[in-house]
Design an enzyme around this catalytic site. Structure first.
Site, PDB file in Angstrom:
ATOM      1  N   GLY A   1       0.824  -1.202   0.000  1.00 30.40           N
ATOM      2  CA  GLY A   1       0.000   0.000   0.000  1.00 30.40           C
ATOM      3  C   GLY A   1       0.858   1.252   0.000  1.00 30.40           C
ATOM      4  O   GLY A   1       1.956   1.286  -0.575  1.00 30.40           O
ATOM      5  N   SER A   2       0.403   2.262   0.680  1.00 30.19           N
ATOM      6  CA  SER A   2       1.033   3.584   0.572  1.00 30.19           C
ATOM      7  C   SER A   2       2.392   3.704   1.249  1.00 30.19           C
ATOM      8  O   SER A   2       3.080   4.715   1.035  1.00 30.19           O
ATOM      9  CB  SER A   2       0.087   4.655   1.124  1.00 30.19           C
ATOM     10  OG  SER A   2      -1.029   4.808   0.269  1.00 30.19           O
ATOM     11  N   VAL A   3       2.813   2.749   2.052  1.00 29.69           N
ATOM     12  CA  VAL A   3       4.178   2.852   2.582  1.00 29.69           C
ATOM     13  C   VAL A   3       5.191   2.728   1.441  1.00 29.69           C
ATOM     14  O   VAL A   3       6.331   3.192   1.557  1.00 29.69           O
ATOM     15  CB  VAL A   3       4.475   1.802   3.685  1.00 29.69           C
ATOM     16  CG1 VAL A   3       3.617   2.050   4.914  1.00 29.69           C
ATOM     17  CG2 VAL A   3       4.309   0.383   3.174  1.00 29.69           C
TER      18      VAL A   3
ATOM     19  N   LYS B   1       5.048   4.353  -1.196  1.00 27.25           N
ATOM     20  CA  LYS B   1       5.228   5.692  -1.742  1.00 27.25           C
ATOM     21  C   LYS B   1       6.564   6.300  -1.310  1.00 27.25           C
ATOM     22  O   LYS B   1       7.077   7.202  -1.977  1.00 27.25           O
ATOM     23  CB  LYS B   1       4.069   6.592  -1.323  1.00 27.25           C
ATOM     24  CG  LYS B   1       2.750   6.230  -2.005  1.00 27.25           C
ATOM     25  CD  LYS B   1       1.587   7.048  -1.469  1.00 27.25           C
ATOM     26  CE  LYS B   1       0.267   6.624  -2.135  1.00 27.25           C
ATOM     27  NZ  LYS B   1      -0.909   7.300  -1.532  1.00 27.25           N
TER      28      LYS B   1
END
Length: 485
Positions: A218-220, A222
């Site tokens: 997920g967004s980690v 990013k």
């Protein structure tokens, strides 16, 4: 000699030759492999005749051998079994050394490692069974306790590292189990316990911190994408990125929204800094396509993706799908599609940023000692890779601080300490379920602990368990224990 007898003689000779080759191969080339096979009764009987080395955390045994009055002579006991089960593993007469240090460091603990030969020579000469080596771990008992208690009865994992050395301060995987149930000399009870554990749908024997089925980040992820952008020298924290309500993936009619369908900035663009702070999906989908799969894969590999590790526990390689098409690359920008990670790898990303861009090799065993506690070997900190420049690391740190101070990671804040972090909510499957993530480090200006937390979706349908709501509070307790150690 007639022809049939001659042919028979040739066949018999070939059979004898094959037998000799097989015996030689087994006795010399396969000997070590066969001896180390889990459940080899002859090896286990031999090893049960000697005292196995202890495993210590802060000087206290979490695994040790106690004498018995039966033929097996020694029994392995685990004083804090469930808290350290995935660190220690188990040692069973029926099933051999189980996943954990009992397996990965079996030769040292059993006293049969080649590095111990000269120390064991006096025992060999007088016919006395040698004792195993003692392992002193890098685990900090307070940090491990905080991680174990904070994760509670949720499925997931916590990894904490010292960013400057790579020393593993905590390694927790839930569900856990009691290794004492597998080390008992009541073999019927051991068999029942193993069958129950191995068929449990929650997979308590799986170390989720270092392997298992791997997770979408997920967004980690990013953080990796932002690192690649900054390292390209084409972007800086103030670069304006498109931030529409939805980003249409190239070549498709499929679009990805921002979390909750909201705008990232109220405008059509937002800066890279704020895209990290508010975790803007549409900006990062666009950014991933601008950078391309090869660039993202190279940056991921710089942090450790694609490489298996031995810490000495085996760590499964995380992966980035370098062969993804343009639409799929857009999805990888938000840590979806086929990006898969271990919590150990995510902790390495944060630790590398915390350490000025230099990723250190994780390790679990601090010192190997003899029974009298004299030092045999000490692990020296080793650089794994220079993943990013110091400038990029500082820029990412400032973004991650903003995530905690004014973004989605506010529940990871530690009173009186500046925390850097990143949340993630990773969808998986087709039912809308999502895992909750948080990764970060503290103190932000002089880090001594980096952490990764993943909490598996508690239901088949997502019920609001975002990284900021679920994983960040767990990380907060671990970080607080770490900065105070």
């Amino acid at each position: 000699m007639n022809s049939p007898i001659r042919k028979l003689a040739v066949v018999v000779s070939l059979m004898f030759a094959a037998l000799l080759v097989a015996i030689t191969w087994i006795q010399f080339f396969q000997a070590d492999t066969l001896r180390e096979t889990a459940g080899n009764r002859r090896t286990l009987l031999q090893e049960y005749g000697r005292e196995r080395g202890a495993i210590l955390v802060d000087g206290t045994p979490i695994a040790e051998s106690e004498p018995t009055d039966n033929d097996l002579r020694w029994m392995r006991t685990y004083s804090q079994g469930q808290r350290y089960s995935h660190v220690s593993g188990y040692y069973s007469f029926t099933y051999g050394p189980g996943p954990g240090l009992e397996r990965s460091s079996n030769a040292l603990l059993a006293g049969s490692d080649s590095s111990l030969f000269y120390r064991r020579l006096p025992d060999i000469l007088i016919g006395r069974e040698p004792t195993g080596a003692t392992l002193e771990l890098t685990i900090d008992a307070d940090v491990q306790r905080a991680a174990d208690e904070a994760l509670g009865d949720r499925r997931g994992a916590v990894v904490a590292l010292d960013p400057s050395t790579g020393a593993i301060l905590a390694l927790v995987s839930h569900p856990t189990y009691d290794p004492n149930s597998l080390s008992s000399h009541n073999l019927n009870a051991v068999q029942q316990a193993y069958e129950q554990l191995s068929t449990d749908e929650s997979r308590p024997l799986t170390n989720r911190a270092t392997g298992g089925d791997l997770y979408p980040p997920g967004s980690v992820f990013k953080l990796v994408v932002a690192a690649a952008a900054l390292e390209s020298n084409e972007f800086d924290p103030d670069s304006e990125l498109p931030s529409p309500l939805r980003y249409t993936l190239p070549g498709t009619e499929t679009s990805i929204p921002n979390f909750g369908g909201s705008s990232c900035s109220g405008e059509d663009t937002t800066t890279l800094f704020d895209s990290v702070r508010v975790s803007c999906n549409t900006s990062f989908g666009w950014l991933a396509n601008e950078l391309g799969a090869e660039t993202l894969n190279q940056q991921a590999e710089a942090f450790g993706f694609g490489q298996s590790l031995q810490v000495p526990l085996p760590v499964t390689a995380s992966r980035y799908p370098v062969d993804a098409d343009d639409a799929q690359v857009g999805l990888t920008g938000i840590g979806q599609y086929d990006v898969r990670v271990t919590p150990m790898q995510v902790a390495m990303v944060s630790a590398g940023i915390a350490n000025g861009g230099q990723v250190m090799t994780p390790y679990l065993v601090e010192t190997v000692r003899d029974k009298d506690l004299s030092e045999i070997d000490t692990t020296k900190a080793q650089e794994f890779n220079d993943a990013i420049s110091e400038t990029t690391a500082q820029q990412l740190t400032e973004m991650m601080v903003a995530v905690v101070e004014s973004g989605s990671g506010s529940r990871a804040a530690v009173p009186g300490v500046q925390v850097a972090g990143k949340t993630g909510t990773a969808e998986f499957g087709t039912s809308g379920a999502a895992h909750a993530w948080f990764t970060g480090f503290a103190p932000a200006d002089d880090p001594n602990i980096a952490v990764a937390v993943v909490v598996e979706s508690a239901t088949d349908d997502w019920t609001g368990e975002t990284g900021g709501v679920v994983a960040a509070p767990i990380a907060q307790q671990v970080l607080e224990a770490g900065v105070n150690r």
